[in-house]
Design an enzyme around this catalytic site. Structure first.
Site, PDB file in Angstrom:
ATOM      1  N   GLY A  79       0.826  -1.202   0.000  1.00  0.00           N
ATOM      2  CA  GLY A  79       0.000   0.000   0.000  1.00  0.00           C
ATOM      3  C   GLY A  79       0.855   1.244   0.000  1.00  0.00           C
ATOM      4  O   GLY A  79       1.959   1.249  -0.545  1.00  0.00           O
ATOM      5  N   GLU A  80       0.340   2.337   0.556  1.00  0.00           N
ATOM      6  CA  GLU A  80       1.017   3.636   0.641  1.00  0.00           C
ATOM      7  C   GLU A  80       1.143   4.333  -0.707  1.00  0.00           C
ATOM      8  O   GLU A  80       1.615   5.459  -0.779  1.00  0.00           O
ATOM      9  CB  GLU A  80       2.422   3.508   1.254  1.00  0.00           C
ATOM     10  CG  GLU A  80       2.458   2.891   2.636  1.00  0.00           C
ATOM     11  CD  GLU A  80       3.882   2.732   3.166  1.00  0.00           C
ATOM     12  OE1 GLU A  80       4.832   3.252   2.522  1.00  0.00           O
ATOM     13  OE2 GLU A  80       4.050   2.089   4.203  1.00  0.00           O
TER      14      GLU A  80
END
Length: 337
Positions: free
Chosen positions: A304-305
């Site tokens: 993610g991120e």
């Protein structure tokens, strides 16, 4: 010329470039789509930006995550200090990292890379109550739009969203199942690695949330019932990015769930979307299929991120440069017989 006209003209130019036909594979299709988005036969991609939308989730109380809720707050501080994976990968991709606090529990310090637009300190527990009100959903969507404007006004010419929120793969699973008409078993994955018991709790939480839906609900009503605040904000990032005429890159499952919501709110967004990568989360595949997108990378990522989206940005720039090649006529090279 409009989008379709430029798309066809770029395809014709691509076929006249000094290379065997289709020899650069899928990058050629990416290049002609970039030309159509920018409205010119020789597209140019400038600096990128990723808006990492962050929020907490009440559904964590159901035991759906391997990490405690306070990690979201701690990771936002890590983003702002430059210590996270997204910060390091963005440095090699000519990409700025901006963080949007749309619902993190706790007061974050002021920072030039942080946009504070907290709608509420975390959602309700989607397994037992609506995640948020419709008004809060609208505010979160608008916060994402504002963050996109913020990034574009600071020079972004290719845009991605990232996510941070402990429990958000549960919210993404619920939203995906609702928007695509899928069962929890099809879309719920291990997220941060909850094990078989945790997986069962996630499926049960999603099923409970889905049971409250009524036929004919507007996509934004569905999102208010099930979604994370950051998922609404991510939808806003992509809606605004489309309206600003930018190429838009998807990350993994939560970000793609937000993009799916954006598509349901404005189907034309799809023309500007590129899938950065394919996540390990099972629900991600269904979203990519629904959007008709082929991932640029398949690296077994699940962080993610915005990391997968940012990793793909150099590939987009490479695809754009292909159309700057000389044609056989321009180079004085004999074409294929």
């Amino acid at each position: 010329m409009g989008y379709q006209e430029v798309l066809e003209a770029a395809r014709k130019r691509m076929d006249r470039l000094t290379k065997p036909p289709r020899s650069l594979g899928y990058l050629e299709e990416v290049g002609v789509r970039l030309a159509a988005i920018q409205g010119r036969l020789k597209p140019e991609l400038g600096p990128g930006a990723v808006v990492v939308a962050a929020a907490d989730h009440g559904v964590v109380a159901e035991g759906v995550s391997a990490y405690p809720q306070e990690v979201a707050y701690q990771m936002v501080l890590n983003f702002l200090r430059g210590g996270a994976a997204i910060n390091q990968l963005a440095q090699v991709a000519d990409c700025q990292v901006y963080v949007l606090d749309v619902g993190v529990k706790g007061e974050l310090p002021d920072h030039p890379g942080l946009l504070k637009r907290k709608v509420r300190p975390g959602t309700g527990n989607l397994a037992r109550e609506p995640a948020m009100t419709l008004l809060e959903a609208e505010r979160a969507l608008e916060a994402g739009r504002e963050a996109a404007r913020w990034a574009v006004d600071r020079g972004a010419r290719v845009l991605a969203a990232g996510d941070m929120g402990i429990g958000n793969t549960t919210a993404a699973s619920a939203l995906t199942a609702a928007l695509l008409g899928l069962a929890p078993e099809a879309v719920v994955g291990p997220g941060t690695g909850v094990g078989e018991e945790g997986l069962g709790r996630k499926r049960e939480a999603v099923a409970r949330g889905l049971s409250r839906l009524r036929p004919g609900m507007h996509p934004l009503e569905v999102a208010a019932e099930l979604g994370g605040l950051e998922l609404l904000a991510i939808a806003g990032v992509y809606l605004e990015g489309y309206e600003r005429g930018l190429p838009l890159v998807l990350d993994g499952f939560p970000v793609s769930a937000g993009a799916l919501l954006a598509f349901r709110l404005n189907p034309r967004v799809k023309d500007h979307l590129f899938a950065g990568h394919r996540s390990r989360e099972p629900g991600h595949r269904y979203i990519l299929e629904a959007l008709g997108l082929r991932p640029l990378l398949d690296l077994d990522l699940a962080l993610g991120e915005g990391t997968g989206a940012v990793l793909a940005m150099p590939l987009l720039r490479a695809a754009a440069r292909i159309l700057h090649m000389a044609t056989f006529e321009e180079a004085g090279v004999s074409p294929r017989q």
